[in-house]
Design a protein around this motif. Structure first.
Motif, PDB file in Angstrom:
ATOM      1  N   THR A 113      -4.572  -8.043 -11.448  1.00  0.00           N
ATOM      2  CA  THR A 113      -3.956  -6.779 -11.860  1.00  0.00           C
ATOM      3  C   THR A 113      -4.929  -6.013 -12.739  1.00  0.00           C
ATOM      4  O   THR A 113      -5.890  -6.562 -13.269  1.00  0.00           O
ATOM      5  CB  THR A 113      -2.647  -7.016 -12.639  1.00  0.00           C
ATOM      6  N   ASP A 150      -3.613  -5.880  -7.477  1.00  0.00           N
ATOM      7  CA  ASP A 150      -2.163  -6.007  -7.348  1.00  0.00           C
ATOM      8  C   ASP A 150      -1.489  -4.929  -8.192  1.00  0.00           C
ATOM      9  O   ASP A 150      -2.066  -4.455  -9.170  1.00  0.00           O
ATOM     10  CB  ASP A 150      -1.769  -7.392  -7.877  1.00  0.00           C
ATOM     11  N   ASP A 151      -0.264  -4.574  -7.826  1.00  0.00           N
ATOM     12  CA  ASP A 151       0.519  -3.604  -8.602  1.00  0.00           C
ATOM     13  C   ASP A 151      -0.297  -2.339  -8.842  1.00  0.00           C
ATOM     14  O   ASP A 151      -0.257  -1.737  -9.925  1.00  0.00           O
ATOM     15  CB  ASP A 151       0.949  -4.192  -9.957  1.00  0.00           C
TER      16      ASP A 151
HETATM   17 CA    CA Z   1       2.030  -8.834 -10.005  1.00  0.00          CA
END
Ligand code: CA
Ligand code: C2E
Ligand code: CA
Ligand code: CA
Length: 269
Positions: free
Chosen positions: A150, A177-178
């Protein structure tokens, strides 16, 4: 009013107490979770949105607590991050995912990617060596492995950058991610060998909202322009899928396709 106030205070106090007690118990019990085989992985496929074909699997951690039942990673990962237990747990996740996916490949599923979530707390010196050892040990082709990090990993910029370059040299792929929920996305995309961005479910949930739709479109365009794979998370409805296809998003995950399942169920499929 005095009584009410007193009761309220008591009520609040009890809640807080329960929360702290649960946290303390989880912290202690997490210590034994690996040795007592309480952790396991489930896998959720990543699909090509056009053809519906499976292109990879994401490993998601589960903890079956002996008395409290199934506990969400959203609850126990932050605890493990605070206590440092994330190192042992993260290593267990990586080793288990690589070994199980190798098993799946030996059962005929080839060319598929395995995505593993990595906590920013794991991004410390020695991490590349750990990944290298696990890949060698399990015999998994490192180009099949994708690590999901992230944007918050930029807490420790220099170390994280070195690690990501080291992983890239091993042939391991990197996903953000995200994507869109942090603040340093453009730096990461500019300076690091990133392969994939994953658009957070929070954006996909609201893709019927015009503003959200435009934001998702912009994120997809950035990905496509930089020649990255773009994965949309948490697709639950047909209308979301249609909107994403319209925007040329190539990949997606969500309950509309499959829920996460243990490896034996994927071997059977
Ligand atoms: Ca995550
Ligand atoms: P994430 O990496 O963003 O993972 C996506 C989460 O959304 C997963 O929740 C997944 O089961 C769920 N999901 C997938 N499709 C849908 C959908 O269509 N609808 C809904 N409502 N949810 C969907 P899960 O498994 O509970 O994991 C929560 C978070 O915990 C993950 O978010 C990830 O940040 C973290 N996590 C999970 N496994 C690991 C791990 O092995 N290591 C680390 N460091 N973190 C992990
Ligand atoms: Ca993930
Ligand atoms: Ca997410």
């Amino acid at each position: 009013a005095k009584v009410l106030g007193k009761n309220r205070y008591y009520f609040f106090d009890e809640n807080l107490n329960d929360m702290l007690m649960r946290r303390m118990q989880l912290e202690i019990d997490l210590e034994k979770s690996i040795a007592e085989n309480q952790l396991f992985l489930v896998y959720q496929p990543i699909h090509c949105l056009d053809t519906g074909k499976r292109r990879g699997l994401e490993a998601l951690l589960r903890w079956k607590h002996p008395t409290l039942g199934l506990i969400s990673p959203a609850e126990f990962i932050p605890i493990a991050e605070d206590t440092g237990q994330i190192h042992a747990i993260g290593e267990w996740v990586m080793r288990t995912a690589c070994a199980e996916i190798k098993q799946l490949q030996e059962n005929g599923m080839t060319g598929s990617l395995i995505a593993v979530n990595v906590s920013s707390k794991q991004m410390e010196e020695g991490f590349v060596t750990i990944v290298k050892e696990i890949v060698e040990e399990t015999g998994l082709d490192p180009t099949c492995l994708e690590l999901e990090i992230t944007e918050s990993m930029m807490q420790n910029v220099d170390t994280s950058m070195q690690i990501i370059h080291g992983l890239h040299e091993l042939g391991v792929k990197i996903a953000i991610d995200d994507f869109g929920t942090g603040y340093s996305s453009f730096y990461l995309l500019r300076d690091l060998p990133i392969d994939t961005i994953k658009i957070d479910k929070a954006f996909i949930d609201e893709i019927d909202n015009e503003k959200s739709l435009l934001i998702v479109k912009t994120m997809i365009d950035i990905g496509l322009n930089l020649d990255l794979r773009v994965v949309s998370e948490g697709i639950e409805h047909e209308w979301q899928l249609e909107a994403l296809k319209e925007l040329d998003c190539d990949l997606g995950q969500g309950y509309l396709f499959d829920k996460p399942m243990p490896i034996d169920e994927w071997i059977k499929k």
